[in-house]
Design a protein around this motif. Structure first.
Motif, PDB file in Angstrom:
ATOM      1  N   PRO A   9       0.804  -1.225   0.000  1.00 53.22           N
ATOM      2  CA  PRO A   9       0.000   0.000   0.000  1.00 53.22           C
ATOM      3  C   PRO A   9       0.840   1.280   0.000  1.00 53.22           C
ATOM      4  O   PRO A   9       1.932   1.295   0.517  1.00 53.22           O
ATOM      5  CB  PRO A   9      -0.818  -0.096   1.290  1.00 53.22           C
ATOM      6  CG  PRO A   9      -0.338  -1.268   2.014  1.00 53.22           C
ATOM      7  CD  PRO A   9       0.544  -2.071   1.120  1.00 53.22           C
ATOM      8  N   VAL A  10       0.308   2.304  -0.622  1.00 52.63           N
ATOM      9  CA  VAL A  10       1.037   3.552  -0.743  1.00 52.63           C
ATOM     10  C   VAL A  10       0.297   4.635   0.029  1.00 52.63           C
ATOM     11  O   VAL A  10      -0.902   4.493   0.260  1.00 52.63           O
ATOM     12  CB  VAL A  10       1.178   3.976  -2.224  1.00 52.63           C
ATOM     13  CG1 VAL A  10       2.213   3.141  -2.916  1.00 52.63           C
ATOM     14  CG2 VAL A  10      -0.168   3.943  -2.931  1.00 52.63           C
ATOM     15  N   PRO A  11       0.878   5.750   0.439  1.00 50.29           N
ATOM     16  CA  PRO A  11       2.309   5.999   0.311  1.00 50.29           C
ATOM     17  C   PRO A  11       3.090   5.305   1.410  1.00 50.29           C
ATOM     18  O   PRO A  11       2.533   4.958   2.446  1.00 50.29           O
ATOM     19  CB  PRO A  11       2.396   7.514   0.481  1.00 50.29           C
ATOM     20  CG  PRO A  11       1.265   7.845   1.406  1.00 50.29           C
ATOM     21  CD  PRO A  11       0.168   6.864   1.068  1.00 50.29           C
ATOM     22  N   ARG A  23       5.065   7.916  18.473  1.00 50.25           N
ATOM     23  CA  ARG A  23       4.250   6.730  18.788  1.00 50.25           C
ATOM     24  C   ARG A  23       2.774   7.028  18.544  1.00 50.25           C
ATOM     25  O   ARG A  23       2.040   6.189  18.010  1.00 50.25           O
ATOM     26  CB  ARG A  23       4.460   6.299  20.244  1.00 50.25           C
ATOM     27  CG  ARG A  23       5.826   5.681  20.505  1.00 50.25           C
ATOM     28  CD  ARG A  23       5.896   5.055  21.891  1.00 50.25           C
ATOM     29  NE  ARG A  23       5.772   6.021  22.956  1.00 50.25           N
ATOM     30  CZ  ARG A  23       6.777   6.745  23.454  1.00 50.25           C
ATOM     31  NH1 ARG A  23       7.999   6.597  22.967  1.00 50.25           N
ATOM     32  NH2 ARG A  23       6.567   7.601  24.433  1.00 50.25           N
ATOM     33  N   ALA A  24       2.343   8.228  18.888  1.00 49.84           N
ATOM     34  CA  ALA A  24       0.935   8.590  18.676  1.00 49.84           C
ATOM     35  C   ALA A  24       0.619   8.642  17.183  1.00 49.84           C
ATOM     36  O   ALA A  24      -0.469   8.225  16.761  1.00 49.84           O
ATOM     37  CB  ALA A  24       0.635   9.935  19.335  1.00 49.84           C
ATOM     38  N   LEU A  25       1.550   9.132  16.398  1.00 49.94           N
ATOM     39  CA  LEU A  25       1.311   9.182  14.941  1.00 49.94           C
ATOM     40  C   LEU A  25       1.200   7.765  14.378  1.00 49.94           C
ATOM     41  O   LEU A  25       0.302   7.483  13.568  1.00 49.94           O
ATOM     42  CB  LEU A  25       2.444   9.963  14.252  1.00 49.94           C
ATOM     43  CG  LEU A  25       2.291  10.119  12.738  1.00 49.94           C
ATOM     44  CD1 LEU A  25       1.014  10.881  12.367  1.00 49.94           C
ATOM     45  CD2 LEU A  25       3.511  10.843  12.146  1.00 49.94           C
ATOM     46  N   ALA A  26       2.087   6.883  14.803  1.00 48.64           N
ATOM     47  CA  ALA A  26       2.009   5.487  14.345  1.00 48.64           C
ATOM     48  C   ALA A  26       0.650   4.890  14.731  1.00 48.64           C
ATOM     49  O   ALA A  26       0.010   4.205  13.926  1.00 48.64           O
ATOM     50  CB  ALA A  26       3.159   4.673  14.937  1.00 48.64           C
ATOM     51  N   SER A  27       0.211   5.167  15.950  1.00 49.04           N
ATOM     52  CA  SER A  27      -1.078   4.605  16.390  1.00 49.04           C
ATOM     53  C   SER A  27      -2.224   5.126  15.531  1.00 49.04           C
ATOM     54  O   SER A  27      -3.132   4.376  15.179  1.00 49.04           O
ATOM     55  CB  SER A  27      -1.370   4.994  17.844  1.00 49.04           C
ATOM     56  OG  SER A  27      -0.406   4.429  18.660  1.00 49.04           O
ATOM     57  N   THR A  28      -2.165   6.411  15.190  1.00 49.09           N
ATOM     58  CA  THR A  28      -3.286   6.974  14.435  1.00 49.09           C
ATOM     59  C   THR A  28      -3.267   6.524  12.972  1.00 49.09           C
ATOM     60  O   THR A  28      -4.306   6.516  12.301  1.00 49.09           O
ATOM     61  CB  THR A  28      -3.337   8.524  14.560  1.00 49.09           C
ATOM     62  OG1 THR A  28      -4.511   8.997  13.939  1.00 49.09           O
ATOM     63  CG2 THR A  28      -2.195   9.218  13.930  1.00 49.09           C
ATOM     64  N   LEU A  29      -2.099   6.107  12.479  1.00 47.48           N
ATOM     65  CA  LEU A  29      -2.024   5.631  11.087  1.00 47.48           C
ATOM     66  C   LEU A  29      -2.318   4.142  10.976  1.00 47.48           C
ATOM     67  O   LEU A  29      -2.647   3.652   9.891  1.00 47.48           O
ATOM     68  CB  LEU A  29      -0.632   5.907  10.508  1.00 47.48           C
ATOM     69  CG  LEU A  29      -0.242   7.379  10.345  1.00 47.48           C
ATOM     70  CD1 LEU A  29       1.170   7.493   9.789  1.00 47.48           C
ATOM     71  CD2 LEU A  29      -1.237   8.115   9.437  1.00 47.48           C
ATOM     72  N   GLY A  31      -3.988   0.795  10.688  1.00 48.65           N
ATOM     73  CA  GLY A  31      -5.326   0.455  10.214  1.00 48.65           C
ATOM     74  C   GLY A  31      -5.802   1.337   9.076  1.00 48.65           C
ATOM     75  O   GLY A  31      -6.860   1.085   8.503  1.00 48.65           O
ATOM     76  N   THR A  32      -5.057   2.406   8.733  1.00 53.06           N
ATOM     77  CA  THR A  32      -5.409   3.203   7.553  1.00 53.06           C
ATOM     78  C   THR A  32      -4.682   2.606   6.351  1.00 53.06           C
ATOM     79  O   THR A  32      -3.893   1.663   6.493  1.00 53.06           O
ATOM     80  CB  THR A  32      -4.969   4.682   7.712  1.00 53.06           C
ATOM     81  OG1 THR A  32      -3.547   4.754   7.638  1.00 53.06           O
ATOM     82  CG2 THR A  32      -5.443   5.260   9.039  1.00 53.06           C
ATOM     83  N   ASP A  33      -4.913   3.175   5.167  1.00 53.35           N
ATOM     84  CA  ASP A  33      -4.188   2.629   4.010  1.00 53.35           C
ATOM     85  C   ASP A  33      -2.848   3.336   3.796  1.00 53.35           C
ATOM     86  O   ASP A  33      -2.226   3.201   2.752  1.00 53.35           O
ATOM     87  CB  ASP A  33      -5.069   2.654   2.747  1.00 53.35           C
ATOM     88  CG  ASP A  33      -5.518   4.065   2.426  1.00 53.35           C
ATOM     89  OD1 ASP A  33      -5.122   4.989   3.162  1.00 53.35           O
ATOM     90  OD2 ASP A  33      -6.259   4.227   1.439  1.00 53.35           O
ATOM     91  N   VAL A  51       3.362   1.126  17.587  1.00 50.02           N
ATOM     92  CA  VAL A  51       2.694   0.037  16.873  1.00 50.02           C
ATOM     93  C   VAL A  51       3.225   0.028  15.439  1.00 50.02           C
ATOM     94  O   VAL A  51       3.694   1.046  14.942  1.00 50.02           O
ATOM     95  CB  VAL A  51       1.145   0.189  16.857  1.00 50.02           C
ATOM     96  CG1 VAL A  51       0.580   0.159  18.258  1.00 50.02           C
ATOM     97  CG2 VAL A  51       0.715   1.465  16.136  1.00 50.02           C
ATOM     98  N   GLY A  52       3.135  -1.150  14.809  1.00 48.06           N
ATOM     99  CA  GLY A  52       3.551  -1.255  13.407  1.00 48.06           C
ATOM    100  C   GLY A  52       5.023  -1.579  13.272  1.00 48.06           C
ATOM    101  O   GLY A  52       5.729  -1.776  14.260  1.00 48.06           O
ATOM    102  N   PRO A  53       5.486  -1.645  12.012  1.00 47.05           N
ATOM    103  CA  PRO A  53       6.886  -2.004  11.776  1.00 47.05           C
ATOM    104  C   PRO A  53       7.862  -0.959  12.319  1.00 47.05           C
ATOM    105  O   PRO A  53       7.571   0.232  12.290  1.00 47.05           O
ATOM    106  CB  PRO A  53       6.989  -2.087  10.249  1.00 47.05           C
ATOM    107  CG  PRO A  53       5.709  -1.631   9.696  1.00 47.05           C
ATOM    108  CD  PRO A  53       4.721  -1.428  10.786  1.00 47.05           C
ATOM    109  N   VAL A  54       8.985  -1.469  12.802  1.00 52.41           N
ATOM    110  CA  VAL A  54      10.006  -0.596  13.404  1.00 52.41           C
ATOM    111  C   VAL A  54      11.376  -1.039  12.908  1.00 52.41           C
ATOM    112  O   VAL A  54      11.642  -2.228  12.805  1.00 52.41           O
ATOM    113  CB  VAL A  54       9.978  -0.718  14.950  1.00 52.41           C
ATOM    114  CG1 VAL A  54      11.083   0.121  15.582  1.00 52.41           C
ATOM    115  CG2 VAL A  54       8.629  -0.302  15.519  1.00 52.41           C
ATOM    116  N   ARG A  55      12.227  -0.071  12.618  1.00 49.81           N
ATOM    117  CA  ARG A  55      13.634  -0.368  12.376  1.00 49.81           C
ATOM    118  C   ARG A  55      14.439   0.392  13.444  1.00 49.81           C
ATOM    119  O   ARG A  55      13.982   1.441  13.928  1.00 49.81           O
ATOM    120  CB  ARG A  55      14.073   0.025  10.969  1.00 49.81           C
ATOM    121  CG  ARG A  55      13.990   1.520  10.757  1.00 49.81           C
ATOM    122  CD  ARG A  55      14.757   2.026   9.569  1.00 49.81           C
ATOM    123  NE  ARG A  55      16.184   1.729   9.631  1.00 49.81           N
ATOM    124  CZ  ARG A  55      17.051   2.355  10.420  1.00 49.81           C
ATOM    125  NH1 ARG A  55      16.646   3.306  11.260  1.00 49.81           N
ATOM    126  NH2 ARG A  55      18.337   2.048  10.383  1.00 49.81           N
TER     127      ARG A  55
END
Ligand code: NAP
Length: 254
Positions: A9-11, A23-29, A31-33, A51-55
């Motif tokens: 999925p993009v972008p 962290r809050a931005l990752a949480s709010t994104l 489940g979105t596309d 949440v989500g992928p982390v490097r």
């Protein structure tokens, strides 16, 4: 944990993190596309993971970051790093410009003094250390593990040094290390200041609510604050709240 974003999925968005806002931005994104990956420097032993992928780990300066953006097909970068993480912020501005990738700075607003606050504002940590050396008191030092060494040569003051991970470098001769991680509340901060007879607080102007209770407690107890101003940053579009960063990403993704 992965160093690669998942396909499709993009972008593809890179969030430069290490902060509550990231962290809050990752949480709010989630489940979105909008597909995103968060990046941490790897300074803290047990980081709070978004949440989500982390490097984790540095990119190797602006050139390394530019290459990473290109090889991972990153289409937008949100630099949500701490206001005092000046090197990565400069690196992000340079790399994003060189790679032709839109960059947004998500940076919390600075603290501002209230009527009852006694702040001595200084431009950087060495200036803060000079102020402390001149005053020689019982100091609550909250500038972070990496910056303790700047105060190591001061033997005219006693330091309560609050850090997440134990400092590894030089320490001032008279000190106690207190390991803890925020958020902190007003009452416990007031007790800490009182119990340790603190009469000088040294802090960077990080902003935000996670660690601001010490300022209200210092104000209540009439304790002076040495406030280190934020470093200058590149001229990048800035927002101070997570919702605005999400809107920016949604607009980019059409
Ligand atoms: P810094 O001095 O600006 O960065 C030093 C180097 O660490 C950068 O050049 C970069 O290495 C790497 N780096 C920093 N942030 C990174 C990230 N999010 N992802 C990947 N690599 C990163 O940073 P710092 O002040 O040491 O802070 C390190 C991290 O802790 C930041 O992510 C920041 O948000 C967080 N933090 C900092 C403070 C503070 O007071 N400075 C407080 C709370 C949290 P390369 O050049 O190899 O890419």
């Amino acid at each position: 944990m992965t160093d690669q974003i998942p396909p499709d999925p993009v972008p593809h968005v890179l969030i430069l993190g290490g902060t509550g806002e990231a962290r809050a931005l990752a949480s709010t994104l989630a489940g979105t596309d909008i597909a995103f990956i968060s990046s941490l420097a790897g300074r803290v032993k047990h980081p709070r993971l978004p949440v989500g992928p982390v490097r984790i780990g540095g990119f190797g300066g602006p050139a390394g970051l530019r290459e990473w953006l290109q090889s991972n097909r990153i289409q937008a970068v949100v630099d949500a790093t701490h206001p005092f993480a000046a090197t990565i912020t400069r690196s992000a501005a340079r790399a994003a410009a060189d790679a032709g990738v839109p960059l947004l700075r998500l940076r919390r607003d600075p603290w501002v003094p209230g009527d009852t606050d006694t702040w001595i504002c200084v431009p950087d940590l060495p200036a803060a250390a000079r102020q402390v050396a001149a005053r020689g008191r019982r100091v609550f030092l909250t500038t972070g593990r990496q910056d303790v060494g700047v105060f190591a040569g001061i033997d005219s003051a006693w330091f309560l040094i609050r850090v997440v991970d134990a400092p590894t470098g030089a320490l001032p001769p008279h000190h106690e290390v207190l390991r803890s991680r925020g958020p902190y509340d007003h009452r416990s901060e007031r007790e800490l200041l009182r119990n340790n007879d603190i009469d000088l607080l040294v802090t960077k102007n990080s902003g935000g609510t996670l660690t601001s209770a010490k300022l209200a407690a210092a104000s209540e107890l009439g304790i002076e604050v040495i406030m280190v101003d934020r470093p200058a940053e590149p001229d990048t579009p800035v927002v101070s709240d997570v919702g605005a960063a999400r809107n920016w990403l949604e607009e980019l993704s059409g």
